[in-house]
Write an enzyme that holds these catalytic residues in place. Sequence first.
Site, PDB file in Angstrom:
ATOM      1  N   ALA A 264       0.852  -1.194   0.000  1.00 26.74           N
ATOM      2  CA  ALA A 264       0.000   0.000   0.000  1.00 26.74           C
ATOM      3  C   ALA A 264       0.884   1.239   0.000  1.00 26.74           C
ATOM      4  O   ALA A 264       2.043   1.179   0.385  1.00 26.74           O
ATOM      5  CB  ALA A 264      -0.893   0.028   1.250  1.00 26.74           C
TER       6      ALA A 264
ATOM      7  N   TYR B 214      -5.318   8.283   3.581  1.00 27.60           N
ATOM      8  CA  TYR B 214      -4.645   7.004   3.866  1.00 27.60           C
ATOM      9  C   TYR B 214      -5.486   6.148   4.812  1.00 27.60           C
ATOM     10  O   TYR B 214      -5.823   4.998   4.509  1.00 27.60           O
ATOM     11  CB  TYR B 214      -3.257   7.294   4.457  1.00 27.60           C
ATOM     12  CG  TYR B 214      -2.603   6.083   5.062  1.00 27.60           C
ATOM     13  CD1 TYR B 214      -2.302   4.974   4.282  1.00 27.60           C
ATOM     14  CD2 TYR B 214      -2.300   6.045   6.424  1.00 27.60           C
ATOM     15  CE1 TYR B 214      -1.724   3.852   4.840  1.00 27.60           C
ATOM     16  CE2 TYR B 214      -1.711   4.931   6.986  1.00 27.60           C
ATOM     17  CZ  TYR B 214      -1.433   3.836   6.193  1.00 27.60           C
ATOM     18  OH  TYR B 214      -0.868   2.728   6.756  1.00 27.60           O
TER      19      TYR B 214
HETATM   20  N1  UFG Z   1       7.741  14.391  14.531  1.00 25.72           N
HETATM   21  C1  UFG Z   1       8.546  15.482  14.847  1.00 25.72           C
HETATM   22  N2  UFG Z   1       9.585  15.773  14.022  1.00 25.72           N
HETATM   23  C2  UFG Z   1       9.867  15.061  12.894  1.00 25.72           C
HETATM   24  C3  UFG Z   1       9.048  13.941  12.584  1.00 25.72           C
HETATM   25  C4  UFG Z   1       7.993  13.646  13.424  1.00 25.72           C
HETATM   26  O1  UFG Z   1       8.329  16.162  15.848  1.00 25.72           O
HETATM   27  O2  UFG Z   1      10.826  15.407  12.181  1.00 25.72           O
HETATM   28  C5  UFG Z   1       6.628  14.037  15.431  1.00 25.72           C
HETATM   29  C6  UFG Z   1       5.277  14.036  14.739  1.00 25.72           C
HETATM   30  O3  UFG Z   1       4.729  15.334  14.745  1.00 25.72           O
HETATM   31  C7  UFG Z   1       4.506  13.050  15.612  1.00 25.72           C
HETATM   32  C8  UFG Z   1       5.571  12.064  16.083  1.00 25.72           C
HETATM   33  O4  UFG Z   1       6.820  12.733  15.883  1.00 25.72           O
HETATM   34  O5  UFG Z   1       3.984  13.702  16.725  1.00 25.72           O
HETATM   35  C9  UFG Z   1       5.572  10.772  15.301  1.00 25.72           C
HETATM   36  O6  UFG Z   1       5.563  11.075  13.917  1.00 25.72           O
HETATM   37  P1  UFG Z   1       5.741   9.983  12.777  1.00 25.72           P
HETATM   38  O7  UFG Z   1       5.725  10.719  11.480  1.00 25.72           O
HETATM   39  O8  UFG Z   1       6.905   9.137  13.087  1.00 25.72           O
HETATM   40  O9  UFG Z   1       4.457   9.051  12.912  1.00 25.72           O
HETATM   41  P2  UFG Z   1       2.886   9.443  12.882  1.00 25.72           P
HETATM   42  O10 UFG Z   1       2.400   9.314  14.282  1.00 25.72           O
HETATM   43  O11 UFG Z   1       2.636  10.716  12.215  1.00 25.72           O
HETATM   44  O12 UFG Z   1       2.298   8.344  11.888  1.00 25.72           O
HETATM   45  C10 UFG Z   1       2.360   6.954  12.105  1.00 25.72           C
HETATM   46  C11 UFG Z   1       2.428   6.225  10.775  1.00 25.72           C
HETATM   47  C12 UFG Z   1       1.170   6.451   9.991  1.00 25.72           C
HETATM   48  C13 UFG Z   1      -0.008   6.051  10.806  1.00 25.72           C
HETATM   49  C14 UFG Z   1       0.015   6.725  12.139  1.00 25.72           C
HETATM   50  C15 UFG Z   1      -1.102   6.175  12.955  1.00 25.72           C
HETATM   51  O13 UFG Z   1       3.527   6.680  10.024  1.00 25.72           O
HETATM   52  O14 UFG Z   1       1.205   5.698   8.814  1.00 25.72           O
HETATM   53  O15 UFG Z   1       1.256   6.510  12.795  1.00 25.72           O
HETATM   54  O16 UFG Z   1      -0.831   6.198  14.296  1.00 25.72           O
HETATM   55  F1  UFG Z   1      -1.139   6.383  10.163  1.00 25.72           F
END
Ligand code: UFG
Length: 328
Positions: free
Chosen positions: A74, A140
């Site tokens: 996906a 997504y």
């Molecule tokens: N973050 C930062 N700085 C960065 C990158 C991320 O502060 O450079 C923060 C984000 O704002 C978030 C946390 O770190 O609060 C985690 O971010 P990620 O991008 O690692 O993960 P997400 O929680 O956004 O997303 C993940 C998966 C998605 C899924 C989601 C559902 O990547 O595919 O969890 O919980 F949909």
Amino acid sequence: MNILVTGGAGYIGSHVVKELLKRNYHVVTLDNLSKGHREAVTGGVFVQGDCGDAALVKELVREHGISAVVHLAADSLVGESMTRPDKYCQNNLGNGINFLTALAEAGVRRFILSSTAAVYGEPEYTPIDEAHPAQPVNVYGGTKLMLEQILRWYERAYGLRYVSLRYFNAAGADPGGRIGEDHDPETHLIPLVMQAALGQRDKIVIYGTDYPTPDGTCVRDYIHVSDLAVAHILALEALRDGGPSAVYNLGNERGHSVREVVETARRVTGVDFVVEEGPRREGDPAVLVAGSGRIQRDLGWRPRYGELEEIVRTAWEWHRGHPRGYGG
Ligand code: UFG
């Protein structure tokens, strides 16, 4: 059971394949390598192709006597899904439906779906259990939820039983150090922090420090990718033994803030990389923590690498050993 894994060359898929091989399952990996890495597939049969290619899928089922499927292929970037709904609907849903139809016609009756916490949308309460309303706020998550709903109708029509696994934040790497996380572009917090520790990025930006959380940064439930992989085995074996279709959350039921992740990484790596505070990233809920009691009760799943420190350490071992990912 002979098992077909789509997306088996990807980050989570490669860990699922490795876990299946460890238990001597016959594994066929189907991946178009749009994101995955051939080198991440540690054994079994590898076929480069699309899961939406019905003729290919039917041929693989026949040739390898496939009786169960794990479907991870996906597109999975939340941000991109908002600007390219066409791509996500076409790939995740369109190809997903073609795939399901080919399986149903070929007589496959067991199906594991790689789903996501993004199906829930903005949480109304935490920990988020499976009874929480599913109102995705991005394309997504929307495509994954629709595929779950379509599975219900396929079960009615074709008797195809399924387990949908809604992952929270997958992280870490196989403790053997052979496979790990290598995305391009990389958007996830832990690998970005590892790159900063390796000196490949000049800093880490914390997206928002004014959230209603103890330290003002977002809280997430990080789950080790090998613990996720084991859950797929348990789900497959439950279906094999006649268990019913089910939906399960997968998380550690513990939240860690962005600051905690950064501090843990500084400790584990011994590198004092630069951290900057920036504005919020659009669409980030303040807190996402799983209620994972259902899979623990039903399937006996228990996380083995539940500590953030272990998750970060295994990620660090992989990144340090593969500073250029699979290309290195
Ligand atoms: N973050 C930062 N700085 C960065 C990158 C991320 O502060 O450079 C923060 C984000 O704002 C978030 C946390 O770190 O609060 C985690 O971010 P990620 O991008 O690692 O993960 P997400 O929680 O956004 O997303 C993940 C998966 C998605 C899924 C989601 C559902 O990547 O595919 O969890 O919980 F949909």
